[in-house]
Design an enzyme around this catalytic site. Structure first.
Site, PDB file in Angstrom:
ATOM      1  N   CYS A 189     -28.378   7.333 -24.351  1.00  0.00           N
ATOM      2  CA  CYS A 189     -28.516   7.020 -25.768  1.00  0.00           C
ATOM      3  C   CYS A 189     -29.854   6.376 -26.089  1.00  0.00           C
ATOM      4  CB  CYS A 189     -27.380   6.097 -26.212  1.00  0.00           C
ATOM      5  SG  CYS A 189     -27.057   4.737 -25.095  1.00  0.00           S
TER       6      CYS A 189
ATOM      7  N   GLU B  80     -20.545  -3.600 -21.753  1.00  0.00           N
ATOM      8  CA  GLU B  80     -21.722  -3.577 -22.636  1.00  0.00           C
ATOM      9  C   GLU B  80     -21.483  -4.441 -23.871  1.00  0.00           C
ATOM     10  OE1 GLU B  80     -21.791   0.834 -23.008  1.00  0.00           O
ATOM     11  OE2 GLU B  80     -23.692   0.674 -21.960  1.00  0.00           O
TER      12      GLU B  80
END
Lengths: 600, 600
Positions: free
Chosen positions: B370, B271
């Site tokens: 998230c 990421e």
């Protein structure tokens, strides 16, 4: 040359590292009952020891070496001591304090490890020894038959590998149960026997039965090992439908999901194939093991069909993916094989274990270290795929310098001496050996890039070359030569327009080699991010690569804060000549930048 | 409109899902001592509950709602009940049967979760309530001070987040210890206090101290949260060097590591940011949370400098990354935001939890979830960043329809009504409200793409517009209007030549919106992989996007087995007109293919 490096350095390197990180000692601790508390490494490190054993077995078959033989037997004894009375053999499962046997087929890799043990045993059988490791493998395979055979548990392993191994063991031993077991594992794949995982069922090819799939997908090594096993099963059971399905998948995968290097897999996250034409050079995963697995598959398809396309992909993948992995000194390896290095990498510590995906330069060992041992077993056996013999002739698939001494189906003995400076030089001389004249058919592969430009001389007389193979069938007398000349002028290769990531760029190939531009070959101060190729000057051949005309370019001035919106082009330097080197040889001169695809 | 969707649907969606998957109940079980055996979800799910609480608090500040207020207080009570006597509050650590507190700073996310609780408390304080959650946050921050403050353990969390949270809490409460703690965490980063991880220290920015770094790198959300905290610390401690370092990192990151959508992060595996200009559209990670974090950083830099470049990136990122995430109905979200979808995706089950990286269509919930709660807290508070007030005037940074009622530093009250159909329409009318005339400076941002073409009329009289802002300073009388007109003709945007992945392609933008071609807008049988844009016909504006001229193209015939080497071009179709739609709106009409960058 690389085989010598393997014998001299790589096998010992792998052996030493696996002692150092405790993977070999896992077997000793399994034998003495203490492994549950002290197991070293992840749950498939057994397989690395087995791949080393396979490499040693092939190497001993290639070139006897008493010292290597002693090391081999010592290692086999340690493995054999860990086998349990019912044949089961794995250092991570089944003992008190460990997870139960076969309790995590999705990720446990038990059958995967068994498969590598079996392949190591097959290498031993194929090199003429039915001794300790084949005995261990038979007991293990019998155990798998009891647990997963007909009437047993209907399941498969999350990582295919036992499928081709069992089929090969069946061939090497004549035991039909092993083939039936391989068949069952192939047929069960794609029926949803594995539980859900975050990457989806496609990751381990449990989304679609092998015979219904149209292209390879998911984790590349898994997909390719499975396909190799499926071909074995198809051939041994005369399953034309299954074989045709895998052939079609191979073709679709090569046409749409393969790098120019033969590399497969463009996703780092799950080491997987991307979608069609998703082939970014800078994020190429192109795992070394996927290259090896691709060649396992292509080799099986070549054997069945004789179609030289399979040999051509083997050549491309061997020279431009597998051979990239070992460093020149054989003591460090690439796990992934990027086609573009934008920033100079960092040399990994020679005594540290590296994460597979972080190595911008070759690393000595990895936490997941499938590639070094896979390279070792491949290099030790690669010569076995250079040529084949049939009832009436010999087929040369790969070129280099090697000798053939074989007996055809009908008993005729054929001896050939193949000599060439290939892949750097295009002239291949085949000299007939032996003591008496013999009639047979000599078939030579003509690579697709050589079509129309290859020439052949039989005893000095030109012979027409117009297909993807050329065959000379006659009575050959010892000392006579056939000389194939392949064109070695550099070629400009353009990508399919759907490969967006390399649009407007070209690769330069020479013979079977993909070339690259590497920063040490550029004028001081210039890196590979700042060059363009001038195709108005045709590339010309150099001793091992090519010389091309490049221009340097400063970073263009952005018109806005972001790098979008008509940047003002920076001036170009005057054209200059630069050497391109074989991609497989890059990153042997310290940290560098590199690219295969060059903006044109 | 999106704020209404948030209030009506998204907040409740997040609340419902977190009950369903047991993340909220973790607090109940922590309070009654049973959580060690029954904890649901990974070790940072506490933070999702906190982000929901933050979103609820902002929403209650924006628009009172007694039902929402009851739900908010009930949820706060459950969280508060899990706080331990010494102030510690985390459901995954420290109880019998759980890992010890702060035993895994690399991956444990304890301080990260604390940070989100503190930010939720700050939202409550900022909306005028010093009640239960701020009390919990103070006790928690005091506990962190005791453990990690001066003389305590010299360490940081693997995931930055507590840094900006503590700085904001210091501002909201006036407590200087919280600022000092934030400062310590910022200064300690990059000094190697965290242990080695497979992704390398760069992943959590522990490779280089913040003030020495030159560009953002590693995990994008971590890098951006850390930078936001560093700006807070720099401003509050008058540390010009630290602030300048972050400004330079922001500039380098925007110029070289940012997608045209404002998205950041091109690596799926970790990421993370890629290297400079490594921006593949089809593998864009461009995590929704990274867009939110980028705006947190840019907002802080805007407040300090007033530089409209920060507001411009906020606009780009908000409209073209953050708003892509929620589906039109608010019940599904993108976690990553690809710029090219090559194959039609698969609709995720509305009742299944999805892996973050697999969602080719928006998913209702993720194992790592998230993004939905981050979208919720962002939408509930986004209006707070539309305009600012200074001693002497009001600055409009973002356009839309909203009302301003503020008191300048010297006590003058300014009321403004901003009306526009922006971002689809370029005319922005600012009408002065209130009851008496007032003298102040009205500053309007002029986006870079509008320079030279924007016009301004003050009470109907043209005013020159030549910079990146325009200011009118005079005595304003209620009812008077200032009208800014921004050009809304579609623009052809070309990439920097070092972004290899989109060479030879263009993006079409209109106003602040990045557009895309999506398969439902193409003639039957054509997908976005098989079109080229004809730029000889200028794009023209449509109601919400643009109309362009495209040509269809069949797959070219490969000249060889592999997709390399001068494929024979397939014929093109006749040109046809097709609609481009805003990128943020894609994938709301079922499975489709899509691309932002179109071959030209």
């Amino acid at each position: 040359e690389k085989q010598e490096l393997n014998a001299r350095v790589i096998l010992a390197h792998c052996e030493k590292w696996m002692e150092r990180v405790g993977w070999t000692a896992n077997f000793d601790r399994a034998a003495d009952g203490t492994v549950a508390e002290s197991h070293a490494g992840i749950e498939f490190v057994d397989s690395e020891v087995y791949k080393l054993l396979e490499g040693m077995a092939w190497e001993l078959g290639r070139m006897p070496d008493p010292a290597l033989e002693r090391r081999y037997h010592a290692l086999v004894a340690r493995v054999a001591a860990a086998q349990e009375p019912d044949g089961y053999l794995h250092t991570s499962f089944g003992r008190p304090g460990q997870p139960a046997r076969f309790s995590n087929l999705e990720w446990g890799h038990e059958l995967y490890c068994f498969g590598h043990l079996i392949q190591a045993a097959v290498a031993r059988l194929r090199t003429g020894h039915d001794d300790a490791l084949p005995a261990v493998a038979r007991r293990l395979a019998d155990h798998v038959w009891d647990v997963f055979g007909p009437g047993g548990r209907v399941a498969v392993c999350g990582h295919p590998e036992i499928e081709p191994a069992l089929a090969e063991l069946a061939r090497a031993t004549g035991e039909p149960r092993y083939l039936e077991l391989a068949r069952l594992f192939v047929e069960r794949r794609g029926t949803g026997t594995l539980g859900p995982i975050a990457y989806g069922a496609e990751y381990f090819q449990d989304d679609t039965p092998v015979r219904d799939a149209t292209v390879l997908r998911g984790h590349a090594v898994r997909a390719l090992y499975l396909s190799a096993g499926a071909v074995d099963v198809a051939v041994e059971t005369d399953d034309a439908e299954l074989r045709a399905a895998v052939e079609a998948q191979w073709e679709a995968t090569v046409a749409r999901r393969t790098y120019v290097t033969g590399g497969m897999g463009s996703h780092h996250l799950d080491e997987a194939f991307g979608t069609d034409f998703e082939l970014p050079p800078d994020r190429a995963y192109a795992e070394t093991c996927a290259g090896i697995a691709s060649n396992m598959l292509s080799w099986r398809l070549l054997l069945q069909s004789g179609d030289p396309r399979y040999a051509e992909l083997i050549e491309r993948t061997l020279l431009n993916t597998v051979l990239v992995s070992p460093r020149e000194d054989g003591r460090a390896f690439y796990y992934t094989n990027t086609l573009q290095q934008r920033e100079e990498g960092v040399e990994p510590d020679e005594f540290e274990v590296t994460d597979r995906a972080l190595s911008s330069l070759r690393a000595p060992w990895f936490w997941v270290s499938c590639c070094p041992t896979n390279v070792a077993r491949t290099l030790a056996s690669v010569q076995l795929s250079f040529a084949t013999a049939s009832e009436t002739g010999v087929q040369l698939h790969q070129y280099g310098s090697y000798a053939i001494d074989t007996v055809l189906g009908d008993g005729r003995r054929v001896q050939l001496d193949v000599r060439s400076g290939y892949p750097f030089d295009g002239e291949v001389t085949v000299e007939v050996g032996g003591e008496t004249a013999v009639e047979f058919a000599l078939t030579l592969r003509v690579p697709s890039w050589a079509r129309g430009a290859a020439t052949l001389r039989d005893r000095g007389v030109p012979v027409a070359v117009d297909g993807d193979t050329v065959t000379i069938e006659r009575r050959f007398t010892p000392g006579e030569t056939v000389v194939l000349s392949l064109p070695m002028e550099p070629r400009v290769t353009r990508p399919h327009p759907r490969i967006d990531a390399v649009r407007g760029q070209v690769a330069i190939e020479r013979g079977p080699l993909v070339l690259c531009v590497e920063s040490p070959d550029l004028p001081h101060g210039l890196d590979t991010e700042h060059v363009e190729i001038d195709l108005s000057v045709p590339p010309r051949a150099s001793a091992n690569g090519a010389v091309v005309t490049l221009r340097g370019r400063a970073d263009d001035q952005p018109a806005s804060l972001l790098p979008y919106g008509d940047p003002v082009p920076a001036p170009r330097t005057a054209p200059f000549e630069a050497a391109l080197v074989p991609y497989f040889s890059w990153a042997n001169r310290g940290p560098s930048t590199m690219r295969v695809w060059i903006p044109a």
